[in-house]
Design a protein around this motif. Structure first.
Motif, mmCIF file in Angstrom:
data_model
loop_
_atom_site.group_PDB
_atom_site.id
_atom_site.type_symbol
_atom_site.label_atom_id
_atom_site.label_comp_id
_atom_site.label_asym_id
_atom_site.label_seq_id
_atom_site.Cartn_x
_atom_site.Cartn_y
_atom_site.Cartn_z
ATOM 1 N N PRO A 138 -4.123 3.038 -7.787
ATOM 2 C CA PRO A 138 -5.123 2.162 -7.153
ATOM 3 C C PRO A 138 -5.149 0.768 -7.761
ATOM 4 C CG PRO A 138 -6.193 3.742 -8.606
ATOM 5 C CD PRO A 138 -4.751 4.123 -8.568
ATOM 6 N N VAL B 213 -10.925 -0.796 -2.869
ATOM 7 C CA VAL B 213 -9.682 -0.544 -3.599
ATOM 8 C C VAL B 213 -8.593 -0.190 -2.597
ATOM 9 C CG1 VAL B 213 -10.943 0.272 -5.625
ATOM 10 C CG2 VAL B 213 -10.137 1.929 -3.950
ATOM 11 N N THR C 292 -8.187 -0.731 3.047
ATOM 12 C CA THR C 292 -8.950 -0.543 1.819
ATOM 13 C C THR C 292 -9.855 0.682 1.906
ATOM 14 O OG1 THR C 292 -10.729 -1.997 2.589
ATOM 15 C CG2 THR C 292 -8.962 -3.009 1.311
ATOM 16 N N THR C 293 -10.155 1.222 0.744
ATOM 17 C CA THR C 293 -11.102 2.319 0.618
ATOM 18 C C THR C 293 -12.370 1.779 -0.027
ATOM 19 O OG1 THR C 293 -9.252 3.845 0.258
ATOM 20 C CG2 THR C 293 -11.465 4.647 -0.283
ATOM 21 N N GLN D 193 0.809 -1.205 0.000
ATOM 22 C CA GLN D 193 0.000 0.000 0.000
ATOM 23 C C GLN D 193 0.854 1.273 0.000
ATOM 24 O OE1 GLN D 193 -2.417 0.025 3.592
ATOM 25 N NE2 GLN D 193 -0.733 -0.754 4.805
ATOM 26 N N HIS D 194 0.212 2.368 -0.347
ATOM 27 C CA HIS D 194 0.856 3.673 -0.379
ATOM 28 C C HIS D 194 1.371 4.043 1.019
ATOM 29 C CE1 HIS D 194 1.241 8.043 -0.853
ATOM 30 N NE2 HIS D 194 1.192 7.860 -2.166
ATOM 31 N N GLN E 2 -12.981 5.253 4.385
ATOM 32 C CA GLN E 2 -11.654 4.669 4.545
ATOM 33 C C GLN E 2 -11.669 3.704 5.710
ATOM 34 O OE1 GLN E 2 -8.921 4.847 2.602
ATOM 35 N NE2 GLN E 2 -8.179 3.207 3.933
ATOM 36 N N VAL F 41 -4.907 2.055 -2.570
ATOM 37 C CA VAL F 41 -3.972 2.922 -3.282
ATOM 38 C C VAL F 41 -2.557 2.432 -2.982
ATOM 39 C CG1 VAL F 41 -3.109 5.260 -3.599
ATOM 40 C CG2 VAL F 41 -5.547 4.866 -3.190
ATOM 41 N N THR F 42 -1.811 2.130 -4.013
ATOM 42 C CA THR F 42 -0.418 1.718 -3.903
ATOM 43 C C THR F 42 0.470 2.864 -4.389
ATOM 44 O OG1 THR F 42 -0.091 0.841 -6.145
ATOM 45 C CG2 THR F 42 -1.237 -0.592 -4.553
ATOM 46 N N GLU G 173 -6.875 9.716 -9.480
ATOM 47 C CA GLU G 173 -6.618 8.414 -10.082
ATOM 48 C C GLU G 173 -7.637 7.388 -9.606
ATOM 49 O OE1 GLU G 173 -4.409 10.430 -8.798
ATOM 50 O OE2 GLU G 173 -2.467 10.308 -9.836
ATOM 51 N N VAL G 174 -8.007 7.455 -8.323
ATOM 52 C CA VAL G 174 -9.014 6.535 -7.783
ATOM 53 C C VAL G 174 -10.337 6.723 -8.508
ATOM 54 C CG1 VAL G 174 -10.413 5.987 -5.758
ATOM 55 C CG2 VAL G 174 -7.938 6.298 -5.522
#
Length: 338
Positions: free
Chosen positions: A303, A296, A197-198, A183-184, A216, A298-299, A274-275
């Motif tokens: 995403p 999803v 995850t979101t 993950q980010h 979130q 985010v990395t 981007e998401v």
């Protein structure tokens, strides 16, 4: 605006009535009465009236602080019974299996997973060992499960008998193995031990993907960030910012993450644009399943898709935590028209 199907509503209410756990209902009423300083029998009566007339689930009543809200404020909240009607109406039953079964989901949405995965079969013990040893740690899932059930984490260095490991997965029905998502850093800062995850709930109207709500989720170091693993969530605004502290359905409120000390209200989802583009793309893959709750992550590269829930469920604002006394139903109505 089209009204929801009264027959579906009647069947749903009848099924819920048959399943009422009187002890659990009384406990929920007592919980709400203690929190909001109201007489328990009055709360219980209000809960039953809200369920029967206003389509408010018992846990919705507790989670979204209905005991402290006016009728007009309550009417702004999405609830699980209404969400169920939307799922039944807008998610084609012929195509729900592509979401319900995790292996089918991975096949359908393969371009959006951005991670290696494999199915476990009786004849691929060597392939499984190669996969696990290559990645070091893997996530293994049962094809059908919900709320994090059937999700497991295995480390290669903990396996001493690979044949027995392979056989055990087959016997337990753990048939989908996946590479662990990285993950980010903005997510890892809150909980590095769980992929956070979101949840993005959407409705696809045939031309446009409407984002109805974003939440979130935060884990506690376990294999899943679901509440059954100690996880909790905070709603996000249109800019991807947490609107307040985190909370769950067990009465827990977290101003700070219990493990890292990070303030939940300081969270902002990275790569929001981007998401949104990513969600628009995945929502078009199976256009007959129109109302979906997407998970999803985010990395650092953008995403990736974890899963999509055709029975989207509900994530909503908790007034006693955030000070915000309105929910997301107007957004649902504007997008869907009910």
């Amino acid at each position: 605006m089209a009204s929801l199907d009264p027959l579906t509503r009647m069947h749903y209410r009848a099924a819920r009535a048959r399943r009422i756990d009187v002890v659990s209902l009384w406990q929920r009423a007592r919980e709400a009465s203690r929190e909001h300083d109201r007489w328990t029998p009055a709360v219980l009566a209000d809960m039953l009236w809200s369920a029967g007339v206003r389509q408010v689930g018992f846990q919705d009543y507790v989670d979204y602080d209905f005991a402290m809200l006016t009728r007009a404020e309550r009417d702004t909240y999405m609830t699980h019974p209404v969400s169920n009607e939307l799922s039944q109406r807008y998610d084609d039953p012929r195509h729900r299996s592509q979401f319900h079964n995790k292996i089918a989901f991975n096949r359908t949405f393969a371009p959006f997973l951005h991670r290696e995965w494999m199915t476990i079969t009786p004849d691929n013990a060597k392939g499984l060992r190669d996969f696990v040893e290559r990645h070091g740690t893997v996530i293994v899932k049962e094809p059908v499960g919900q709320a994090g059930s059937g999700v497991h984490r295995y480390r290669a260095d903990a396996v001493t008998d690979w044949a027995a490991f392979h056989t055990g997965l087959l016997e337990r029905g753990e048939l989908l193995a996946e590479e662990v998502i990285i993950q980010h850093p903005d997510l890892a800062a809150f909980c590095p031990g769980t992929v956070n995850t979101t949840r993005v709930t959407t409705f696809f109207d045939g031309e446009r993907t409407h984002i109805l709500a974003m939440a979130q989720k935060f884990g506690r170091g376990e294999v899943s960030d679901q509440m059954s693993f100690g996880g909790f969530y905070s709603m996000l605004d249109d800019d991807g910012r947490a609107v307040g502290a985190g909370y769950d359905s067990h009465g827990n409120v977290h101003e700070l993450h219990p493990d890292t000390g990070r303030r939940i209200s300081d969270f902002t989802l990275p790569m929001l644009d981007e998401v949104k583009r990513f969600i628009d793309a995945v929502a078009r893959v199976v256009p007959t399943v129109r109302y979906v709750g997407w998970d999803v992550v985010v990395t650092p590269a953008g995403p990736v898709l974890v899963e999509g829930n055709w029975a989207a469920g509900v994530y909503e604002n908790k007034p006693s935590v955030t000070g915000i006394r309105t929910g997301h139903k107007p957004r649902y109505r504007a997008a869907i028209g009910f």
